[in-house]
Design an enzyme around this catalytic site. Structure first.
Site, PDB file in Angstrom:
ATOM      1  N   HIS A 120       0.814  -1.225   0.000  1.00  0.00           N
ATOM      2  CA  HIS A 120       0.000   0.000   0.000  1.00  0.00           C
ATOM      3  C   HIS A 120       0.845   1.271   0.000  1.00  0.00           C
ATOM      4  O   HIS A 120       0.369   2.330   0.375  1.00  0.00           O
ATOM      5  CB  HIS A 120      -0.961  -0.006   1.202  1.00  0.00           C
ATOM      6  CG  HIS A 120      -2.017  -1.069   1.113  1.00  0.00           C
ATOM      7  ND1 HIS A 120      -2.861  -1.402   2.141  1.00  0.00           N
ATOM      8  CD2 HIS A 120      -2.363  -1.887   0.087  1.00  0.00           C
ATOM      9  CE1 HIS A 120      -3.679  -2.369   1.756  1.00  0.00           C
ATOM     10  NE2 HIS A 120      -3.387  -2.687   0.525  1.00  0.00           N
ATOM     11  N   CYS A 128       3.317  13.178  -7.364  1.00  0.00           N
ATOM     12  CA  CYS A 128       2.312  14.018  -8.011  1.00  0.00           C
ATOM     13  C   CYS A 128       1.163  13.126  -8.463  1.00  0.00           C
ATOM     14  O   CYS A 128       1.378  12.088  -9.091  1.00  0.00           O
ATOM     15  CB  CYS A 128       2.932  14.738  -9.202  1.00  0.00           C
ATOM     16  SG  CYS A 128       1.704  15.612 -10.169  1.00  0.00           S
ATOM     17  N   THR A 189      -3.377  -8.693  10.712  1.00  0.00           N
ATOM     18  CA  THR A 189      -4.263  -8.121   9.692  1.00  0.00           C
ATOM     19  C   THR A 189      -5.661  -8.704   9.842  1.00  0.00           C
ATOM     20  O   THR A 189      -5.807  -9.893  10.152  1.00  0.00           O
ATOM     21  CB  THR A 189      -3.735  -8.347   8.257  1.00  0.00           C
ATOM     22  OG1 THR A 189      -4.735  -7.895   7.327  1.00  0.00           O
ATOM     23  CG2 THR A 189      -3.366  -9.780   7.966  1.00  0.00           C
ATOM     24  N   SER A 190      -6.664  -7.854   9.596  1.00  0.00           N
ATOM     25  CA  SER A 190      -8.055  -8.326   9.675  1.00  0.00           C
ATOM     26  C   SER A 190      -8.406  -9.181   8.460  1.00  0.00           C
ATOM     27  O   SER A 190      -9.501  -9.728   8.384  1.00  0.00           O
ATOM     28  CB  SER A 190      -9.010  -7.138   9.789  1.00  0.00           C
ATOM     29  OG  SER A 190      -8.867  -6.300   8.660  1.00  0.00           O
TER      30      SER A 190
HETATM   31  P1  OAD Z   1      -7.084  -3.616  10.400  1.00  0.00           P
HETATM   32  O1  OAD Z   1      -7.223  -2.452  11.295  1.00  0.00           O
HETATM   33  O2  OAD Z   1      -8.208  -3.951   9.498  1.00  0.00           O
HETATM   34  O3  OAD Z   1      -6.781  -4.907  11.270  1.00  0.00           O
HETATM   35  C1  OAD Z   1      -5.801  -4.926  12.267  1.00  0.00           C
HETATM   36  C2  OAD Z   1      -5.742  -6.319  12.846  1.00  0.00           C
HETATM   37  O4  OAD Z   1      -4.710  -6.339  13.795  1.00  0.00           O
HETATM   38  C3  OAD Z   1      -7.023  -6.749  13.562  1.00  0.00           C
HETATM   39  O5  OAD Z   1      -7.408  -8.027  13.104  1.00  0.00           O
HETATM   40  C4  OAD Z   1      -6.617  -6.791  15.038  1.00  0.00           C
HETATM   41  O6  OAD Z   1      -7.279  -7.819  15.766  1.00  0.00           O
HETATM   42  C5  OAD Z   1      -5.135  -7.093  14.928  1.00  0.00           C
HETATM   43  N1  OAD Z   1      -4.305  -6.639  16.051  1.00  0.00           N
HETATM   44  C6  OAD Z   1      -4.513  -5.619  16.922  1.00  0.00           C
HETATM   45  N2  OAD Z   1      -3.491  -5.528  17.797  1.00  0.00           N
HETATM   46  C7  OAD Z   1      -2.602  -6.499  17.464  1.00  0.00           C
HETATM   47  C8  OAD Z   1      -1.339  -6.918  17.987  1.00  0.00           C
HETATM   48  N3  OAD Z   1      -0.763  -6.300  19.015  1.00  0.00           N
HETATM   49  N4  OAD Z   1      -0.730  -7.969  17.386  1.00  0.00           N
HETATM   50  C9  OAD Z   1      -1.281  -8.601  16.336  1.00  0.00           C
HETATM   51  N5  OAD Z   1      -2.464  -8.253  15.801  1.00  0.00           N
HETATM   52  C10 OAD Z   1      -3.124  -7.216  16.355  1.00  0.00           C
HETATM   53  O7  OAD Z   1      -5.711  -3.419   9.595  1.00  0.00           O
HETATM   54  P2  OAD Z   1      -5.244  -4.101   8.238  1.00  0.00           P
HETATM   55  O8  OAD Z   1      -5.672  -5.511   8.153  1.00  0.00           O
HETATM   56  O9  OAD Z   1      -3.803  -3.791   8.084  1.00  0.00           O
HETATM   57  O10 OAD Z   1      -5.608   0.352   3.725  1.00  0.00           O
HETATM   58  O11 OAD Z   1      -6.068  -3.240   7.192  1.00  0.00           O
HETATM   59  C11 OAD Z   1      -5.834  -3.408   5.824  1.00  0.00           C
HETATM   60  C12 OAD Z   1      -5.944  -2.083   5.104  1.00  0.00           C
HETATM   61  O12 OAD Z   1      -7.185  -1.446   5.427  1.00  0.00           O
HETATM   62  C13 OAD Z   1      -4.913  -1.050   5.518  1.00  0.00           C
HETATM   63  O13 OAD Z   1      -3.682  -1.202   4.839  1.00  0.00           O
HETATM   64  C14 OAD Z   1      -5.572   0.239   5.153  1.00  0.00           C
HETATM   65  C15 OAD Z   1      -6.914  -0.071   5.758  1.00  0.00           C
HETATM   66  O14 OAD Z   1      -7.960   0.713   5.396  1.00  0.00           O
HETATM   67  C16 OAD Z   1      -5.725   1.553   3.120  1.00  0.00           C
HETATM   68  O15 OAD Z   1      -5.712   2.605   3.728  1.00  0.00           O
HETATM   69  C17 OAD Z   1      -5.840   1.467   1.631  1.00  0.00           C
END
Ligand code: OAD
Length: 249
Positions: A120, A128, A189-190
């Site tokens: 990402h 730009c 990651t979720s």
């Molecule tokens: P999310 O916020 O969707 O998910 C974060 C995950 O991390 C959740 O499943 C939590 O349970 C878990 N979590 C929280 N604390 C933790 C810890 N200490 N150790 C391990 N896991 C933990 O974030 P992403 O999956 O990264 O994209 O989201 C994917 C994309 O959605 C991001 O890159 C961003 C977002 O909108 C864009 O902005 C395009």
């Protein structure tokens, strides 16, 4: 024997030659960077379509700049945590170790990881929106006019927004390495945002053993070989401590 991880997980990690990893916001949570979803996630109070989309940027570039400057400020004041450091150490011990991240915070690099694929983009660079040129030294002060490129186009953070395509080479490489992995880890990651969420599934279809580390279950959890509940900064050091002595560098 231990009662946290299965023997199969230890054995698979100890004998693997090719490791693939996907990380998300959760791995940086213990550094103090908020995640997006979940109870305290950013998307509980903020609207992704206003802050992380081209439409939102075109409608209100100043608001988007303010939000990214706020996040840059957080990122510049935090440090990589144990989870990032363990992954950097693991990279040194396997012939092939690839780390695809959805995070834009650069913390994997700061922890010493080398082979990082930023799906990402990276929040610390600017480009730009019109001519795509990367631009250093962009100055934006809260409330000021959003910066423009020599070509007249609006300058934007070098991240991927909803509805945009991911950097082709990075995505292709991530899928190739996922397909070749013996073991694939999905960490913090979720597993809801595609195409990144496809990576562990793709790895599994090509025969990899899948491990997920997350305090909460995700849509991926029922499919994985081992779901390890817990924070990455706590689980990874314990797991790696058990596995590392058996890995032949
Ligand atoms: P999310 O916020 O969707 O998910 C974060 C995950 O991390 C959740 O499943 C939590 O349970 C878990 N979590 C929280 N604390 C933790 C810890 N200490 N150790 C391990 N896991 C933990 O974030 P992403 O999956 O990264 O994209 O989201 C994917 C994309 O959605 C991001 O890159 C961003 C977002 O909108 C864009 O902005 C395009």
């Amino acid at each position: 024997m231990n009662n946290l991880f299965s023997d199969t997980t230890i054995k698979k990690l100890a004998t693997a030659k090719r490791i693939g990893v996907l990380t998300g916001a959760g791995i940086s949570a213990e550094s103090g960077i908020p995640t997006f979803r979940g109870q305290d996630g950013l998307w509980q109070q903020l609207k992704p379509e206003e802050l992380a989309s081209v439409d939102g940027f075109m409608k209100n570039p100043r608001l988007v700049w303010q939000w990214y400057e706020y996040r840059r400020e957080i990122i510049q004041h935090v440090k990589p945590n144990t989870g990032h450091f363990i992954l950097a150490d693991m990279e040194k011990c396997y012939p092939v170790f690839s780390l695809s991240t959805q995070n834009v915070d650069g913390l994997h690099f700061r922890a010493g990881s080398k082979n990082v694929l930023e799906l990402h983009g990276n929040i610390l660079v600017n480009r730009c929106h019109t001519c795509n040129k990367y631009i250093a030294d962009v100055h934006f002060q809260n409330g000021s006019t959003p910066p423009r490129c020599d070509c007249g186009g609006l300058i934007r953070p070098g991240v991927v927004w909803f509805g945009e395509t991911l950097p082709e080479e990075v995505l292709e490489r991530s899928f190739t390495l996922a397909c070749e992995a013996d073991v694939y880890l999905s960490i913090g990651t979720s597993a809801q945002v595609y195409p990144a969420a496809m990576l562990p599934r793709e790895a599994q279809q090509h025969g990899a053993y899948i491990i997920e580390i997350n305090p909460e279950r995700t849509p991926l959890s029922t499919a994985v070989d081992e779901f390890i509940p817990g924070k990455s900064g706590e689980v990874l050091p314990v797991l790696w401590n058990l596995v590392k002595p058996f890995v032949k560098v």
